[in-house]
Scaffold this motif. Sequence first.
Motif: not given
Length: 149
Positions: A7, A10, A31, A48, A56, A60, A62, A72
């Motif tokens: 990740v 955020n 998640l 992923i 997750l 987040d 990616l 996400i």
Amino acid sequence: MLIIEQVLGNIRSIEKLPPHIERVYLRSDLLLKKIQRVKTDHGNELGIRLKNGEELRDGDILYRDEKNAIVISVLEDEVIAIRPTTIKQMGEIAHQLGNRHLPAQFTNDEMLVQYDYLVEKLLQDEGIPYVCEKRKLAQAFKHIGHSHE
């Protein structure tokens, strides 16, 4: 297909996001999955494969470059928000739900559990205030490993 192994942050902690954002919509229980294949809202497939116990969370990032980001977004869960009015009510319901090994999340004044009609009936029978509603959870409900040995 792009493979995501970590990740990148955020969106809640990023000051400026790229102009174009694609979303990966996941149920909260997904998640916790370390390896999965997902599709963005633009139809792009991603793999992923998270390492080092990373999980997750809603928001987040990616993937990110100057123009694009893939983020996400967690879908709403049906939950019971339990709102005891006394410490006695809180202790009693926490004990009963703990005996059922139900995962819970806590805020300042409520306990959240996944919707279950038996839990709703128990709350009604015990006269403990609650509401059933859909909520977007930041993290998944986790079962804590335990045995009665």
